[in-house]
Design an enzyme around this catalytic site. Structure first.
Site, PDB file in Angstrom:
ATOM      1  N   HIS A 198       2.743   3.317  -8.949  1.00 51.47           N
ATOM      2  CA  HIS A 198       2.592   1.879  -9.248  1.00 51.47           C
ATOM      3  C   HIS A 198       3.831   1.361  -9.974  1.00 51.47           C
ATOM      4  O   HIS A 198       4.284   0.249  -9.733  1.00 51.47           O
ATOM      5  CB  HIS A 198       1.334   1.639 -10.086  1.00 51.47           C
ATOM      6  CG  HIS A 198       0.062   1.997  -9.359  1.00 51.47           C
ATOM      7  ND1 HIS A 198      -0.167   1.628  -8.061  1.00 51.47           N
ATOM      8  CD2 HIS A 198      -1.037   2.700  -9.747  1.00 51.47           C
ATOM      9  CE1 HIS A 198      -1.356   2.077  -7.685  1.00 51.47           C
ATOM     10  NE2 HIS A 198      -1.893   2.736  -8.684  1.00 51.47           N
ATOM     11  N   LEU A 226      11.202 -20.388  -4.544  1.00 49.95           N
ATOM     12  CA  LEU A 226      10.122 -19.566  -3.960  1.00 49.95           C
ATOM     13  C   LEU A 226       8.827 -19.709  -4.761  1.00 49.95           C
ATOM     14  O   LEU A 226       8.836 -19.688  -5.995  1.00 49.95           O
ATOM     15  CB  LEU A 226      10.563 -18.093  -3.977  1.00 49.95           C
ATOM     16  CG  LEU A 226       9.511 -17.066  -3.539  1.00 49.95           C
ATOM     17  CD1 LEU A 226       9.280 -17.119  -2.036  1.00 49.95           C
ATOM     18  CD2 LEU A 226       9.925 -15.651  -3.962  1.00 49.95           C
ATOM     19  N   ASP A 278       0.824  -1.203   0.000  1.00 49.89           N
ATOM     20  CA  ASP A 278       0.000   0.000   0.000  1.00 49.89           C
ATOM     21  C   ASP A 278       0.864   1.261   0.000  1.00 49.89           C
ATOM     22  O   ASP A 278       1.985   1.239   0.521  1.00 49.89           O
ATOM     23  CB  ASP A 278      -0.896  -0.028   1.253  1.00 49.89           C
ATOM     24  CG  ASP A 278      -2.085   0.899   1.123  1.00 49.89           C
ATOM     25  OD1 ASP A 278      -2.273   1.494   0.042  1.00 49.89           O
ATOM     26  OD2 ASP A 278      -2.818   1.048   2.109  1.00 49.89           O
TER      27      ASP A 278
END
Ligand code: FPP
Length: 243
Positions: free
Chosen positions: A31, A125, A14
Site C-alpha cells: 500500500h 485536474l 489493485d
C-alpha cells in the site's frame, strides 16, 4: 462527439498485496508503494490535461480486511492527505473524496474537509478519491434522495428518469469516465462506479498497481485512442455524424 483522449479516467488500483508478497514484504508495504504510484499517475494526468481522475482507494467491502491492515490504510490516508495536499494545491489540483464518510474517525474526516476546502477553487485536474465507496451505495443514496422528494410531494414517481437519478449520484457534475483501468489482471468492476461506467472503455492490465507508472498510463491511453465509442449507435451513424 468521440475523442481520442479521455476526459475522465477511473482506476481500480489493485495488486498492492501481491506486489508486497512477491518481495516477501508485509501487505502494508504494498500500500505504501501504491501511494508512490498514485503520486506519479496524478502528476502525469495533470500534465496531460486530463480533466478528472477517480481513484478507488477503499471500497465499502474493504472493512472486512484484517483490522491491522484497515488501520494501516486509514493512517496512510491521513498521512498522505497531510503531506500531499499542499503539493496538490500548488499543482492547481482540486481534491474531492466520495463515499460514505460516517464510518471514518473524526481525525480523518477533518483532514478531508480541510483538503477539500483548500483546493475547492483550483481549476486544474479534478482528483477524486473514492473512499468507503460502493457503486450500489451510491445508487441507493440517490434513490433515497428521490424517494424523499416523492414523499414530500415535490416529485411524481413517473418523473424519475435516468437524468434525475444521475443528478443525485456522487459525481453528478462531472463527465462520466471515458476510460476505466484496473491493474493486477483481475477483470471485474467490483462495485466501483456502477452507473457511471455504463459506456466506459474497459482496460485491464496484469501490471500490479505499485508498478503502474506514466509509461503504463500511455499504453492505456493508446488503447483508448484505438477504440470506437458507439454509445449504442452503428459505426455508419457515427461516420455520418462526423462527416
Ligand atoms: C488493492 O490492492 C488496493 C487497496 C485496497 C488500497 C488502495 C490504496 C492505495 C493505493 C494507497 C493510497 C491511496 C491514496 C489515494 C492515498 P490489494 O490490497 O487488494 O492487493 P491484492 O489484490 O494483491 O491483495
Amino acid at each position: 462527439m468521440t475523442s481520442t483522449f479521455p476526459r475522465h479516467i477511473a482506476v481500480i488500483m489493485d495488486g498492492n498485496g501481491r506486489w508486497a508478497k512477491k518481495r516477501h514484504l508485509p501487505r502494508v508495504a504494498g500500500h505504501k508503494a501504491g501511494v508512490d504510484a498514485v503520486r506519479e499517475i496524478v502528476k502525469a494526468c495533470a500534465e496531460k490535461k486530463i480533466e478528472v481522475l477517480t481513484l478507488f482507494a477503499f471500497s465499502s467491502e474493504n472493512w472486512q480486511r484484517p483490522t491491522q491492515e484497515v488501520n494501516y490504510l486509514m493512517e496512510l490516508f491521513i498521512t498522505a492527505l497531510k503531506q500531499e495536499v499542499k503539493k496538490l494545491h500548488k499543482q492547481n489540483i482540486q481534491l474531492r473524496i466520495v463515499g460514505d464518510r460516517d464510518r471514518f474517525e473524526r481525525k480523518l474526516r477533518e483532514q478531508i474537509d480541510k483538503a477539500e476546502k483548500l483546493t475547492a477553487n483550483n481549476t486544474g485536474l479534478k482528483l477524486i478519491i473514492a473512499a468507503n465507496y460502493g457503486g450500489r451505495w451510491d445508487i441507493v443514496e440517490a434513490m433515497r434522495n428521490l424517494a424523499v422528494e416523492v414523499e414530500q410531494g415535490k416529485l411524481k414517481s413517473h418523473e424519475i428518469s435516468p437524468a434525475l437519478i444521475q443528478e443525485k449520484l456522487s459525481l453528478a457534475d462531472l463527465p462520466e469516465p471515458d476510460l476505466f483501468i484496473r491493474t493486477s489482471g483481475e477483470q471485474r468492476i467490483s462495485n466501483f462506479l456502477l452507473w457511471q461506467l455504463a459506456y466506459s472503455e474497459l482496460y485491464f492490465t496484469d501490471m500490479l498497481w505499485p508498478d503502474f507508472n506514466a509509461a503504463e498510463l500511455d499504453k492505456a491511453l493508446a488503447f483508448f485512442a484505438n477504440r470506437e465509442r458507439r454509445f449504442g449507435c452503428t459505426s455508419e451513424q457515427l461516420q455520418e455524424q462526423h462527416a
